[in-house]
Write a protein that holds these residues in place. Structure first.
Motif, PDB file in Angstrom:
ATOM      1  N   ALA A 291       0.825  -1.212   0.000  1.00 52.29           N
ATOM      2  CA  ALA A 291       0.000   0.000   0.000  1.00 52.29           C
ATOM      3  C   ALA A 291       0.856   1.257   0.000  1.00 52.29           C
ATOM      4  O   ALA A 291       0.485   2.275  -0.596  1.00 52.29           O
ATOM      5  N   SER A 292       2.032   1.189   0.658  1.00 49.21           N
ATOM      6  CA  SER A 292       2.893   2.375   0.700  1.00 49.21           C
ATOM      7  C   SER A 292       3.479   2.688  -0.671  1.00 49.21           C
ATOM      8  O   SER A 292       3.807   3.836  -0.964  1.00 49.21           O
ATOM      9  N   LEU A 293       3.614   1.683  -1.534  1.00 44.99           N
ATOM     10  CA  LEU A 293       4.138   1.913  -2.872  1.00 44.99           C
ATOM     11  C   LEU A 293       3.108   2.550  -3.793  1.00 44.99           C
ATOM     12  O   LEU A 293       3.454   3.018  -4.877  1.00 44.99           O
ATOM     13  N   LEU A 294       1.847   2.540  -3.367  1.00 43.36           N
ATOM     14  CA  LEU A 294       0.798   3.161  -4.179  1.00 43.36           C
ATOM     15  C   LEU A 294       0.715   4.662  -3.952  1.00 43.36           C
ATOM     16  O   LEU A 294      -0.020   5.351  -4.670  1.00 43.36           O
ATOM     17  N   ARG A 295       1.432   5.171  -2.972  1.00 43.54           N
ATOM     18  CA  ARG A 295       1.417   6.598  -2.709  1.00 43.54           C
ATOM     19  C   ARG A 295       2.397   7.309  -3.627  1.00 43.54           C
ATOM     20  O   ARG A 295       3.573   6.940  -3.700  1.00 43.54           O
ATOM     21  N   PRO A 296       1.958   8.324  -4.360  1.00 46.92           N
ATOM     22  CA  PRO A 296       2.872   9.023  -5.290  1.00 46.92           C
ATOM     23  C   PRO A 296       4.096   9.603  -4.593  1.00 46.92           C
ATOM     24  O   PRO A 296       5.182   9.660  -5.178  1.00 46.92           O
ATOM     25  N   GLY A 297       3.939  10.041  -3.331  1.00 41.66           N
ATOM     26  CA  GLY A 297       5.071  10.625  -2.626  1.00 41.66           C
ATOM     27  C   GLY A 297       6.216   9.661  -2.441  1.00 41.66           C
ATOM     28  O   GLY A 297       7.383  10.063  -2.448  1.00 41.66           O
ATOM     29  N   ALA A 298       5.907   8.363  -2.270  1.00 40.06           N
ATOM     30  CA  ALA A 298       6.959   7.370  -2.070  1.00 40.06           C
ATOM     31  C   ALA A 298       7.820   7.235  -3.320  1.00 40.06           C
ATOM     32  O   ALA A 298       9.049   7.135  -3.241  1.00 40.06           O
ATOM     33  N   TRP A 299       7.202   7.268  -4.501  1.00 37.36           N
ATOM     34  CA  TRP A 299       7.963   7.108  -5.745  1.00 37.36           C
ATOM     35  C   TRP A 299       8.777   8.350  -6.064  1.00 37.36           C
ATOM     36  O   TRP A 299       9.909   8.242  -6.544  1.00 37.36           O
TER      37      TRP A 299
END
Length: 407
Positions: A291-299
């Motif tokens: 789920a954390s990889l789905l956040r644009p900020g993480a990428w």
């Protein structure tokens, strides 16, 4: 650590969990054999397998009872690195080593304000990121050099010296991040004794080993003695706030001074490293929340960290001067060897997540940075070693090697 909704599968028993983990290691190993031509390190495949298991069959809380075994694999790897560190490796090209270490540790500091203001990171999180950027994947780099017979070449000697010293500023930054968050020093807990006491104990142990060599003809060669030295040194390093990793590395240095490690002892170290170290990497992958990889900020943060990680190590090439190149030091071999963040980056990220310094999105971004730099660095290192190998073999430097990189 994020709270994931319970999946469709119940948490298995301890034996079932261990069986799943070992099957995961087997899958990663078989995949590594097929991808060996592209120099894809097994560490990346183990992270991917752990990520797949952690988001399907096996939640991270199921592997908590095995955390000690996973850490044993990490400590064994650093102990083995310490066995390769000898005075003749650290004594050559000191100017190049010190210049490269300074560039490697100081260049990432230029990103302090851009990271903090651009991504809204707290002071402890920013320091933690800088520690991960400053670190070097000592284990994966030195292991490739050893398996390629390039550890004692001029470039290999410089890489060994830089790799050993390079993590010290990174460890200091990690400790500073923990202290700024109101936590104790060290990766595994509070450093109650203090770093100065740890340095004093290291000096005392060096003197004690010298006394042993002069007065005792016997050398400790039993598996129990090796394990006591490994775990004891790691515990002292952790208690002093210098981290268990640095303590285990120093234990290997002491063991190398006492004598060579052969026979049964070498087999024990090989088993610990080859079995329990992959379990650690699987455990890191288990902690990556999809789920954390789905956040644009993480990428976006991961992309920035990857760019900073690559640029900061490229700057290290300035530490290799004209005289060093004339002496046989390959500037690009050193740069590519320093690029993988490998184990230290993962350990810093995991320790910060355990201590609450960072959240899942930043943890995922750091793991992505570690994966990309490790793959890119080892690919470039392998390409650089290939044309240099025949010339070194003609000079009698590189022995015949059959096995490729395993980490």
């Amino acid at each position: 650590m994020s709270c994931r909704p319970p999946g469709p599968f119940p948490i298995p028993s301890l034996l079932g969990t261990l069986l799943i983990l070992l099957i995961g290691v087997l899958i990663a190993r078989l995949s590594a054999g097929r991808l060996a031509r592209w120099a894809v390190p097994a560490i990346v495949l183990e992270l991917l397998v752990g990520f797949a298991l952690g988001n399907t069959l096996l939640p991270f809380r199921a592997v908590a009872p095995f955390s000690g075994l996973m850490e044993l694999g990490v400590l064994t790897l650093f102990f083995q690195v310490g066995l390769e560190v000898r005075g003749d490796l650290l004594g050559s090209r000191r100017g190049a080593i010190l210049r490269t270490v300074a560039l490697s540790s100081l260049t990432p500091l230029l990103a302090f304000w851009p990271l903090r203001s651009g991504f809204g990171l707290s002071l402890p999180a920013t320091l933690l990121v800088l520690a991960a950027l400053s670190a070097t994947g000592t284990g994966v780099t030195l292991r490739v050099l050893a398996q390629r017979g390039a550890l004692r070449t001029p470039s290999g000697r410089v890489l060994v010296g830089v790799s050993v010293l390079d993590d010290l500023p990174a460890i200091a930054l990690f400790s500073l991040a923990s202290a700024s968050a109101g936590q104790g020093l060290g990766l595994g807990g509070a450093g109650s004794v203090g770093p100065l006491s740890g340095l004093a104990l290291a000096l005392l142990s060096w003197v004690a080993v010298g006394w042993w060599i002069r007065h005792r003809p016997q050398r400790p060669s039993g598996a129990l003695a090796i394990l006591l030295l490994l775990i004891g040194s790691a515990w002292v390093g952790e208690a002093c706030g210098l981290t268990s990793l640095l303590g285990a590395l120093w234990g290997g240095v002491l063991m190398a001074r006492l004598g060579s490690v052969q026979g049964q002892v070498q087999q024990v170290l090989t088993v610990l490293s080859e079995v329990f170290l992959p379990l650690y990497f699987l455990g890191v992958g288990l902690r990556i929340d999809a789920a954390s990889l789905l956040r644009p900020g993480a990428w976006s943060l991961a992309a920035a960290l990857i760019a900073l990680a690559l640029l900061s190590k490229l700057a290290c090439g300035l530490g290799i001067g004209r005289g060093d190149r004339a002496a046989g030091v390959d500037r690009w071999l050193v740069v590519w060897g320093l690029m993988p963040r490998g184990l230290p980056g993962l350990v810093f990220a995991t320790g910060a997540l355990n201590g609450g310094l960072i959240g899942p999105p930043l943890f995922s971004a750091l793991v992505l940075m570690v994966v990309v730099t490790t793959v890119v660095g080892l690919l470039l290192l392998e390409r650089r070693l290939t044309p240099l190998r025949p010339r070194a073999a003609e000079a009698g430097v590189i022995p015949a090697m059959r096995n490729g990189p395993k980490v």
